[in-house]
Every structure is written in structure tokens, then in C-alpha cells.
Design an enzyme around this catalytic site. Structure first.
Site, PDB file in Angstrom:
ATOM      1  N   GLU A 107       6.725 -24.080 -16.048  1.00  0.00           N
ATOM      2  CA  GLU A 107       6.729 -24.993 -17.179  1.00  0.00           C
ATOM      3  C   GLU A 107       8.036 -25.779 -17.099  1.00  0.00           C
ATOM      4  O   GLU A 107       9.104 -25.179 -16.978  1.00  0.00           O
ATOM      5  CB  GLU A 107       6.662 -24.200 -18.495  1.00  0.00           C
ATOM      6  CG  GLU A 107       6.501 -25.117 -19.682  1.00  0.00           C
ATOM      7  CD  GLU A 107       6.435 -24.387 -21.023  1.00  0.00           C
ATOM      8  OE1 GLU A 107       6.436 -23.141 -21.043  1.00  0.00           O
ATOM      9  OE2 GLU A 107       6.395 -25.091 -22.042  1.00  0.00           O
ATOM     10  N   ARG A 326       7.639  -8.366 -12.811  1.00  0.00           N
ATOM     11  CA  ARG A 326       8.640  -9.345 -13.167  1.00  0.00           C
ATOM     12  C   ARG A 326       9.965  -8.867 -12.644  1.00  0.00           C
ATOM     13  O   ARG A 326      10.305  -7.700 -12.784  1.00  0.00           O
ATOM     14  CB  ARG A 326       8.715  -9.404 -14.696  1.00  0.00           C
ATOM     15  CG  ARG A 326       8.473 -10.747 -15.266  1.00  0.00           C
ATOM     16  CD  ARG A 326       8.547 -10.689 -16.765  1.00  0.00           C
ATOM     17  NE  ARG A 326       9.366 -11.806 -17.219  1.00  0.00           N
ATOM     18  CZ  ARG A 326       8.949 -13.056 -17.255  1.00  0.00           C
ATOM     19  NH1 ARG A 326       7.733 -13.354 -16.865  1.00  0.00           N
ATOM     20  NH2 ARG A 326       9.742 -14.016 -17.681  1.00  0.00           N
ATOM     21  N   LYS A 336      14.290 -17.965 -19.544  1.00  0.00           N
ATOM     22  CA  LYS A 336      14.839 -19.201 -20.113  1.00  0.00           C
ATOM     23  C   LYS A 336      15.112 -19.019 -21.602  1.00  0.00           C
ATOM     24  O   LYS A 336      16.056 -19.570 -22.142  1.00  0.00           O
ATOM     25  CB  LYS A 336      13.845 -20.345 -19.908  1.00  0.00           C
ATOM     26  CG  LYS A 336      13.787 -20.841 -18.480  1.00  0.00           C
ATOM     27  CD  LYS A 336      12.654 -21.839 -18.287  1.00  0.00           C
ATOM     28  CE  LYS A 336      11.352 -21.141 -17.993  1.00  0.00           C
ATOM     29  NZ  LYS A 336      10.270 -22.023 -17.529  1.00  0.00           N
TER      30      LYS A 336
HETATM   31  P1  ATP Z   1      10.868 -17.630 -18.744  1.00  0.00           P
HETATM   32  O1  ATP Z   1      10.785 -16.404 -19.568  1.00  0.00           O
HETATM   33  O2  ATP Z   1      12.041 -17.681 -17.860  1.00  0.00           O
HETATM   34  O3  ATP Z   1      10.649 -18.879 -19.537  1.00  0.00           O
HETATM   35  P2  ATP Z   1       8.246 -18.072 -17.921  1.00  0.00           P
HETATM   36  O4  ATP Z   1       7.288 -17.136 -17.295  1.00  0.00           O
HETATM   37  O5  ATP Z   1       7.975 -18.473 -19.315  1.00  0.00           O
HETATM   38  O6  ATP Z   1       9.669 -17.476 -17.737  1.00  0.00           O
HETATM   39  P3  ATP Z   1       7.344 -20.276 -16.410  1.00  0.00           P
HETATM   40  O7  ATP Z   1       7.990 -21.550 -16.039  1.00  0.00           O
HETATM   41  O8  ATP Z   1       6.153 -20.310 -17.280  1.00  0.00           O
HETATM   42  O9  ATP Z   1       8.441 -19.374 -17.082  1.00  0.00           O
HETATM   43  O10 ATP Z   1       7.068 -19.401 -15.117  1.00  0.00           O
HETATM   44  C1  ATP Z   1       6.470 -19.859 -13.950  1.00  0.00           C
HETATM   45  C2  ATP Z   1       6.039 -18.675 -13.129  1.00  0.00           C
HETATM   46  O11 ATP Z   1       7.161 -17.851 -12.803  1.00  0.00           O
HETATM   47  C3  ATP Z   1       5.067 -17.788 -13.874  1.00  0.00           C
HETATM   48  O12 ATP Z   1       3.967 -17.584 -13.030  1.00  0.00           O
HETATM   49  C4  ATP Z   1       5.798 -16.504 -14.107  1.00  0.00           C
HETATM   50  O13 ATP Z   1       4.938 -15.408 -13.967  1.00  0.00           O
HETATM   51  C5  ATP Z   1       6.852 -16.496 -13.020  1.00  0.00           C
HETATM   52  N1  ATP Z   1       8.051 -15.791 -13.453  1.00  0.00           N
HETATM   53  C6  ATP Z   1       8.878 -16.133 -14.452  1.00  0.00           C
HETATM   54  N2  ATP Z   1       9.859 -15.233 -14.597  1.00  0.00           N
HETATM   55  C7  ATP Z   1       9.664 -14.289 -13.642  1.00  0.00           C
HETATM   56  C8  ATP Z   1      10.334 -13.081 -13.255  1.00  0.00           C
HETATM   57  N3  ATP Z   1      11.425 -12.672 -13.874  1.00  0.00           N
HETATM   58  N4  ATP Z   1       9.850 -12.377 -12.216  1.00  0.00           N
HETATM   59  C9  ATP Z   1       8.756 -12.794 -11.576  1.00  0.00           C
HETATM   60  N5  ATP Z   1       8.073 -13.904 -11.868  1.00  0.00           N
HETATM   61  C10 ATP Z   1       8.509 -14.647 -12.895  1.00  0.00           C
HETATM   62 MG    MG Z   2       6.397 -19.733 -19.796  1.00  0.00          MG
END
Ligand code: ATP
Ligand code: MG
Length: 566
Positions: A107, A326, A336
Site C-alpha cells: 500500500e 511476518r 508503518k
Molecule cells: P505495515 O504494518 O508495515 O503497514 P502492511 O502489511 O500493512 O504492513 P502493506 O504495504 O499492506 O503493509 O504490505 C505489503 C505486503 O508486505 C503484504 O503482503 C504484507 O503481508 C507484507 N508484509 C508487511 N509487513 C511484513 C512483515 N513484517 N513480514 C512479512 N511480510 C510483511
Molecule cells: Mg496494509
């Protein structure tokens, strides 16, 4: 064009053949050629005939010759493959060579961190392993949080990581298609517009109670849906799936599919007001994009059923969901959601603050993309929640940068050491003990500076070796040290680094754990000031080097480096 296609096709055909026991498949090669040469699509007949020709030739080469060709012309392609193979990512279920499509769906609401790197790299490695394709899809359906600058930033950060998608797209570009699918669900009686207040919806979900909106007729829903698209305000209505309000898995209790967000979208402006939730857009996009294996981190586990429910309801092709854990790093927030408040409150200086595990911060410290790749592959795709320490990443990085990093002297908190009977000299020191990285010269008269930490351990009568110079005997200790020349032989004496006449003031920023036992660590950024030998002035900004007995650093700006690790 024909020649160009031939050339590109040859590379992919040989790679494809080499990875599959010596025989390439034309369909896989065609996809690769189009990804690299989109213009080739204009004349599909030509493309297909050239690729078929090339594939036939290549299939006659044999594995040995194929490998030799790749080693000579495209060694980088072999390299990448090796990492995944050595570390052995487990095979994907029901994966067929040439047919696998994976995707990384960030995102654009912030910069990438090492957790995203894990997701991106694993998707890429699998696409490669099966000669498939990787899609980078910006999941940009919440204008309240997304910003234009992050699209570009994410692409750059991925490029730096060596993640090259075969296709880049935005979910927001498909918004009208997503509307059509929503309308189909309404017509099928499988979705309804809910005009309850947010708290009521929440309460209904908690108690497993259906709300009156659920009974609306299709016509009524269609006209309310039209209102959602045209003129309703935020929180006035949402579109919900007709799930099961009594389901054990609460995700299925009539989840929200669309809500109204009036803030302008970074790409679409105010053209649209109803935006899909991730629950709705992800399965449809994955299905339409041809994704065969959709990888998601473990927290989505409970949403898998919903993912398939939506695709079933619409009669759409279902990708296989693959889960991985994760990534977490001890003492360092990754999400984030947790990083942003640290930036906003000034606790860290920005997304590139060296204490963070964002790609920007890791890059700034001299952590290499290859180390990150090895690290995340090592963490693998197991579902076990892993919280490795930074040390594993450091040890992988050290192996990679050690042979390339110049050695230089730095003395933090310098203490002067006067040396009796010292003759003036210039010593020529190798910039690396075993690799040819050149020499530097250090001038010494009758004094040097050493680090306070070393000075504090010295006692009168001790002998120490000044690295690459000579030995000294300690005569007096205090705010300054008096020593005397004590010979040349580099016998078994403690060795310490020093700087002589050619020295400059220098600062190293040393990031520590941001959180200790859950508390913000006020001392998480140590500032170490001292003298470096003047050769630091010959380093380029961005260069990684080693301060002897201190650690690896990356030059951040003139006179300032950031500590990477020991
Ligand atoms: P954040 O909590 O940092 O906002 P998010 O999952 O909301 O993480 P996205 O931009 O939606 O952020 O994530 C894109 C991809 O990265 C998703 O498929 C998510 O599963 C993966 N991802 C995000 N954080 C991790 C993590 N700590 N370990 C593994 N994969 C991750
Ligand atoms: Mg997200």
C-alpha cells in the site's frame, strides 16, 4: 526486430532450459520476451515463430553448454537462482514451471521496511524458481492514507533490493471493474448496502445479530449503491457481503466490501468516492491478474475463508493462498503504523533514521541488498513467527562487505600519547590485509592519538603495539599518556589503532535498539566523536569501509559515518 527478439529469446530460452533439466518451453519463453520487449507483442506471429526456432536450437545444446553460455553472458541470472536453491525455499504447492504468477501488493502509505522486503523477495524468488512472473501491485484503495510520493519511493526501494517486477499496476486503475463485481454481488443477492451507524455495525458483529438493512431488496440495494457511488457522505453507508452473522470466524459476519472515502486519491483525485476494502479487492485483483500463488503473512489466516467466499460467489478463478510468517526484529518496530508516530513525535529523524529497519535506513548504514536477500530467505517461508536478532543480518552482511571495505583508523574520544625517543616516520599501510585495495600513508612525529577506551586500560610499564607502526612502553598515565619507543618486532602485544599527524575530526552515529523491554530507549542513537586518519577524506559518500577495531561504517556525509556493525 527479428534479431532483437532472437537475442532476448535466446537468453530466456537457455535460462528456462537450464532450470528445467535442459529443455525449454516456448510458452514460458514468450512471456519472458514480452515482459522484456513489450513491442514484440505487435507481431505475435513473428514472435512465436522466432521463439519456437530458438527453443528448438537451445533444446539441442545440452545442460553443460547451456550453463556455460549463461556463465559467460548472463552470470547474474545464475547467481540469483543459487541463493534460493542453496537456502532451499520449499516448493510451492501445485506449481508448474512457466505458469507461476506471484505478486507483491504494497500500500503506498509509507516506505518499505525489511518485512516488506521479505514478502517482495520471496515472491520474486518463487517466480524465478518456476520461470514465472512477478507482479508489483500498488494496493491503493484507501485515499485517506496514501500519497503519490510513496509509489515512486517503493519502486526505487524495490529496485535497490534487486526486485524487478515483470508488471507494475495499481488496484485503483481497476476501480470500475471492482464496481462491476460489486454490482454483480448485489444482483445475486449476496451483498447489501448497510446504513447503520458504525457502532451498531460493530455491536451486531460482536453479538452475531443481523441488522434490518440485510432484508433490503435488490432494487433498493442497487439504488443505494448508486448513492454510494455518486453523492453519499462518509459513514453514511457501506456495502457489506451477506455472510453469516453467526459464523465462528467473525471475519465472515457480513464484512464491509466498500466504504466511502472523500479525501482525494493520489492518482484518481475525486473521481471516485466508494473504495473497496482489502478483503474485497485482494481476491478479485489476484484472480484477474492471473496470480497462481498469493502469498500472505500469517495474520491474514482468518481471512482466507472470506477470500475464497468472495471468489466463489462471483464464480472466479481461485489462486492458491500460501502463508508465511511476518518478520519481526527484536527491539525494532517494523509496521508503518508504529514507525509513523515515532517520526511524527520526533523520536526518530525520519524514515531513514539509522535505528529503523526501513530499506532507506538499512541502505544508509551499509547493509547490502544481497545480505537482506539472504537474510529473508534464511527466515524462509515457515509459518513459525520468527523474531531474529539483528546479529544474523549483520553476520551475513559482514561476509559480503569484508572483502571490499578499506581499513582505516578512527579513535573515538581521542587521548594524546607523547612518545619519547620516537623518530619521525611515514608508514605505508595496506587498506586491506588480504585484498588489493591500495595503500595509505600516515605521518608520525613524536605523538599519536589513541581511543579513550584503550587509554583507560593502560598501566605504567605496559607494552602495546601501535598497529603498523612500532611498539611503545607506557611511562605515565592520566589525561594524557607518556610512552617511549619500545622496538619494532610485532610480537604478541595488544594492538591498538592510532592516528598521527594527518588526522581530521570525525563523527560516527551508532544506532542501538530503539526499544528495550518495550520502552523507548532514549540512548538509542550514540554519537561518537573523534579523530580519523585523513584518508577518510578520499572516501566517497555512500562508501562502506571498516574502522579497525571499531566496526564497519558507511560514509553518510562529509565527516560523518553511520555504524553498520562490528
Ligand atoms: P505495515 O504494518 O508495515 O503497514 P502492511 O502489511 O500493512 O504492513 P502493506 O504495504 O499492506 O503493509 O504490505 C505489503 C505486503 O508486505 C503484504 O503482503 C504484507 O503481508 C507484507 N508484509 C508487511 N509487513 C511484513 C512483515 N513484517 N513480514 C512479512 N511480510 C510483511
Ligand atoms: Mg496494509
Amino acid at each position: 526486430m527479428r534479431e532483437l527478439i532472437r537475442e532476448v529469446a535466446k537468453k530466456h530460452a537457455i535460462l528456462n532450459a537450464y532450470r528445467h533439466g535442459g529443455k525449454a518451453v516456448a510458452s514460458a519463453v514468450i512471456g519472458k520476451v514480452i515482459a522484456e520487449l513489450p513491442d514484440a507483442k505487435r507481431d505475435m506471429k513473428l514472435l512465436v515463430s522466432v521463439v519456437k526456432e530458438v527453443v528448438e536450437e537451445v533444446n539441442l545444446m545440452g545442460l553443460e553448454a547451456q550453463r556455460a553460455y549463461l556463465e559467460l553472458h548472463h552470470p547474474e541470472l545464475l547467481e540469483r537462482k543459487k541463493v534460493a536453491e542453496e537456502k532451499g525455499l520449499p516448493p510451492l504447492p501445485q506449481a508448474e514451471a512457466g505458469k507461476v504468477v506471484t505478486r507483491f501488493p504494497p500500500e503506498p502509505n509509507g516506505h518499505l521496511h525489511i518485512g516488506h522486503a521479505k514478502a517482495a523477495i520471496i515472491n520474486q524468488e518463487y517466480a524465478r524458481m518456476y520461470e514465472g512472473r512477478l507482479i508489483l501491485r500498488f494496493d491503493d484503495t484507501n485515499p485517506a492514507k496514501e500519497r503519490l510520493e510513496y509509489y515512486e519511493a517503493i519502486r526505487e526501494e524495490l529496485e535497490w533490493l534487486g526486485v524487478e517486477p515483470d508488471l507494475v499496476k495499481n488496484t485503483s486503475d481497476d476501480i470500475e471493474t471492482l464496481y462491476e463485481h460489486a454490482e454483480r454481488l448485489i444482483r445475486l443477492g449476496l451483498a447489501y448496502v448497510c446504513t447503520c451507524r458504525v457502532e451498531e455495525i460493530r455491536r451486531g458483529r460482536a453479538l452475531g445479530l443481523e441488522c434490518p438493512c440485510r432484508k433490503r431488496s435488490v432494487e433498493e440495494n442497487l439504488s443505494l449503491w448508486d448513492g454510494m457511488l455518486k453523492d453519499f457522505g462518509e459513514n453514511e453507508a457501506v456495502l457489506r457481503l451477506k455472510g453469516d452473522m453467526k459464523a465462528k470466524n467473525t471475519v465472515l459476519r457480513d464484512p464491509t466490501l466498500f466504504r466511502i472515502v472523500l479525501k482525494p486519491h493520489p492518482l484518481k483525485g475525486t473521481a471516485y468516492r466508494a473504495w473497496p476494502t482489502y478483503d474485497f479487492s485482494a481476491p478479485i485483483e489476484d484472480s484477474l491478474d492471473g496470480v497462481t500463488h498469493a502469498m500472505r503473512s500469517k495474520e491474514y489466516e482468518l481471512r482466507d475463508e472470506l477470500y475464497y467466499t468472495i471468489l466463489d460467489a462471483l464464480g472466479m478463478r481461485k489462486p492458491i493462498l500460501v502463508e508465511f510468517s511476518r518478520l519481526a526484529l527484536r527491539g525494532t518496530p517494523l509496521s508503518k503504523r508504529r514507525i509513523r508516530p515515532l517520526i511524527e513525535s520526533g523520536k526518530v529523524s525520519g524514515w531513514d533514521d539509522p535505528r529503523l529497519a526501513t530499506i532507506l535506513a538499512l541502505r544508509r548504514r551499509g547493509i547490502t541488498p544481497e545480505a537482506i536477500r539472504r537474510f529473508v530467505i534464511e527466515m524462509g517461508v515457515s509459518k513459525v513467527e520468527s523474531e531474529p536478532t539483528w546479529d544474523l543480518l549483520y553476520s551475513m552482511n559482514r561476509k559480503l562487505i569484508d572483502p571490499k571495505s578499506k581499513r582505516l583508523h578512527f579513535v573515538p574520544d581521542p587521548i594524546r600519547m607523547k612518545i619519547e625517543n620516537a623518530e619521525e616516520r611515514v608508514v605505508r599501510l595496506r587498506c586491506h590485509p588480504s585484498v588489493d585495495l591500495g595503500f595509505r600513508e600516515l605521518r608520525v612525529k613524536d605523538e599519536v592519538y589513541i581511543a579513550k577506551g584503550d587509554a583507560e586500560r593502560l598501566k605504567v610499564g605496559d607494552r602495546v603495539r601501535l598497529i603498523g607502526l612500532y611498539n611503545v612502553r607506557i611511562e605515565e598515565v592520566g589525561d594524557e599518556i607518556s610512552a617511549s619507543y619500545a622496538g619494532e618486532s610485532p610480537i604478541d602485544l595488544p594492538k591498538i589503532q592510532w592516528v598521527g599527524e594527518d588526522r581530521v575530526g570525525f563523527r560516527v552515529l551508532i544506532p542501538k535498539e530503539l526499544f528495550r523491554d518495550g520502552e523507548f530507549n532514549e540512548d538509542s542513537l550514540e554519537v561518537s566523536d573523534g579523530f580519523a586518519e585523513s584518508a577518510v577524506e578520499g572516501l566517497e559518500i555512500g562508501e562502506v569501509f571498516q574502522f579497525v577495531r571499531f566496526g564497519f561504517c558507511r560514509l553518510d556525509s562529509k565527516g560523518v559515518a553511520i555504524f553498520a556493525h562490528k
